[in-house]
Design a protein around this motif. Structure first.
Motif, PDB file in Angstrom:
ATOM      1  N   CYS A   1      -7.106  -0.210  -0.023  1.00  0.00           N
ATOM      2  CA  CYS A   1      -6.356  -0.879   1.035  1.00  0.00           C
ATOM      3  C   CYS A   1      -7.316  -1.224   2.165  1.00  0.00           C
ATOM      4  O   CYS A   1      -8.033  -0.368   2.670  1.00  0.00           O
TER       5      CYS A   1
ATOM      6  N   CYS B   1       0.853  -1.188   0.000  1.00  0.00           N
ATOM      7  CA  CYS B   1       0.000   0.000   0.000  1.00  0.00           C
ATOM      8  C   CYS B   1       0.891   1.240   0.000  1.00  0.00           C
ATOM      9  O   CYS B   1       1.806   1.360   0.804  1.00  0.00           O
TER      10      CYS B   1
ATOM     11  N   HIS C   1      -7.095   3.399   1.954  1.00  0.00           N
ATOM     12  CA  HIS C   1      -6.581   4.262   0.896  1.00  0.00           C
ATOM     13  C   HIS C   1      -7.039   3.758  -0.471  1.00  0.00           C
ATOM     14  O   HIS C   1      -6.915   2.583  -0.781  1.00  0.00           O
TER      15      HIS C   1
ATOM     16  N   CYS D   1       0.028   3.274   3.699  1.00  0.00           N
ATOM     17  CA  CYS D   1       0.394   2.757   5.014  1.00  0.00           C
ATOM     18  C   CYS D   1       1.506   1.708   4.951  1.00  0.00           C
ATOM     19  O   CYS D   1       2.021   1.288   5.982  1.00  0.00           O
TER      20      CYS D   1
ATOM     21  N   CYS E   1      -5.900   0.713   5.658  1.00  0.00           N
ATOM     22  CA  CYS E   1      -6.033   2.157   5.895  1.00  0.00           C
ATOM     23  C   CYS E   1      -7.117   2.794   5.036  1.00  0.00           C
ATOM     24  O   CYS E   1      -7.336   3.991   5.082  1.00  0.00           O
TER      25      CYS E   1
HETATM   26 ZN    ZN Z   1      -2.981   1.117   3.332  1.00  0.00          ZN
END
Ligand code: ZN
Ligand code: ZN
Ligand code: ZN
Length: 245
Positions: free
Chosen positions: A223, A191, A228, A194, A226
């Motif tokens: 992700c 990722c 994302h 993170c 997190c």
């Molecule tokens: Zn992440």
């Protein structure tokens, strides 16, 4: 929203299309909308088009195009029937194929001329070869979970009456949803936010479009750690010419 760097290759693509202009993405719950500037339309065989358009009207061009297309099919059929029926010489067979391809090419050229005719025709004052493309053409892509569509909006200004016509079309750009990657292939990916490994999942089917010889695939990742969102677009050169934009 996600930032510009997440576009990756899309940036390169737009750079090539035009000096870099902003592309934006908006997404509501389930739908992503991408808008970006593209190049002004380029017409091929312009001189040839001008000559034909000055000589014939739209109807005549349509008839000519159909005539040559039917001629192609007729010659091809006659060749095939002869090939199946008798012991014809190879040269006759080859000649038949060549002679059926010529009217096909002519028909496609006239199709191209017709497009030029329609682009430059002013619907308001009825003049042909009157419109010129002005302003900035915009490509809009809409991607939801079940559908992916693409339209290009262009503006055409008449040099006789000054009317500006806004036209929206898919421009025969091939666009479809592709298949998601097997989960296994995402295992080793990190990722970007993170740094988690193996936490990325693909959230929806990818968008695939073909522009010229380029096949662009846009994939949607998320992700699980997190949350994302990462949307990436990559390109590959295609060698088959079945759907060209
Ligand atoms: Zn992440
Ligand atoms: Zn976004
Ligand atoms: Zn006009």
């Amino acid at each position: 929203m996600y930032n510009q760097s997440e576009f990756g290759n899309l940036e390169n693509y737009l750079l090539e299309k035009k000096s870099f202009k902003k592309t934006s993405c908006e997404h509501t719950l389930n739908t992503y909308v991408f808008t970006g500037e593209v190049e002004l339309k380029k017409h091929r065989f312009k001189k040839f088009s001008l000559l034909l358009i000055n000589t014939y009207d739209e109807k005549a061009l349509e008839i000519l195009s159909k005539f040559f297309f039917l001629l192609c099919i007729t010659i091809a059929l006659v060749t095939i029937i002869n090939f199946l029926g008798n012991d014809i010489a190879d040269w006759f067979y080859i000649l038949g194929i060549v002679f059926s391809l010529i009217p096909l090419i002519i028909s496609l050229c006239i199709q191209n001329v017709l497009e030029y005719y329609q682009d430059t025709f002013c619907k308001k004052c009825g003049n042909k070869l009157a419109c010129e493309e002005v302003g900035e053409p915009i490509m809009k892509e809409t991607s939801s979970f079940g559908d992916y569509t693409l339209t290009v909006t262009r503006h055409w200004k008449c040099r006789y009456c000054g009317n500006v016509d806004t036209r929206e079309s898919s421009e025969n750009i091939f666009a479809e949803q592709g298949e998601m990657l097997p989960a296994v292939s995402l295992k080793g990916i990190e990722c970007r936010k993170c740094g988690g490994i193996g936490t990325i999942v693909e959230t929806k089917r990818p968008d695939i479009k073909e522009i010229g010889k380029k096949r662009l695939t846009r994939r949607y990742y998320n992700c699980t750690l997190c949350d994302h969102e990462d949307i990436s677009e990559s390109e590959e050169i295609t060698f088959h010419g079945t759907h060209t934009g």
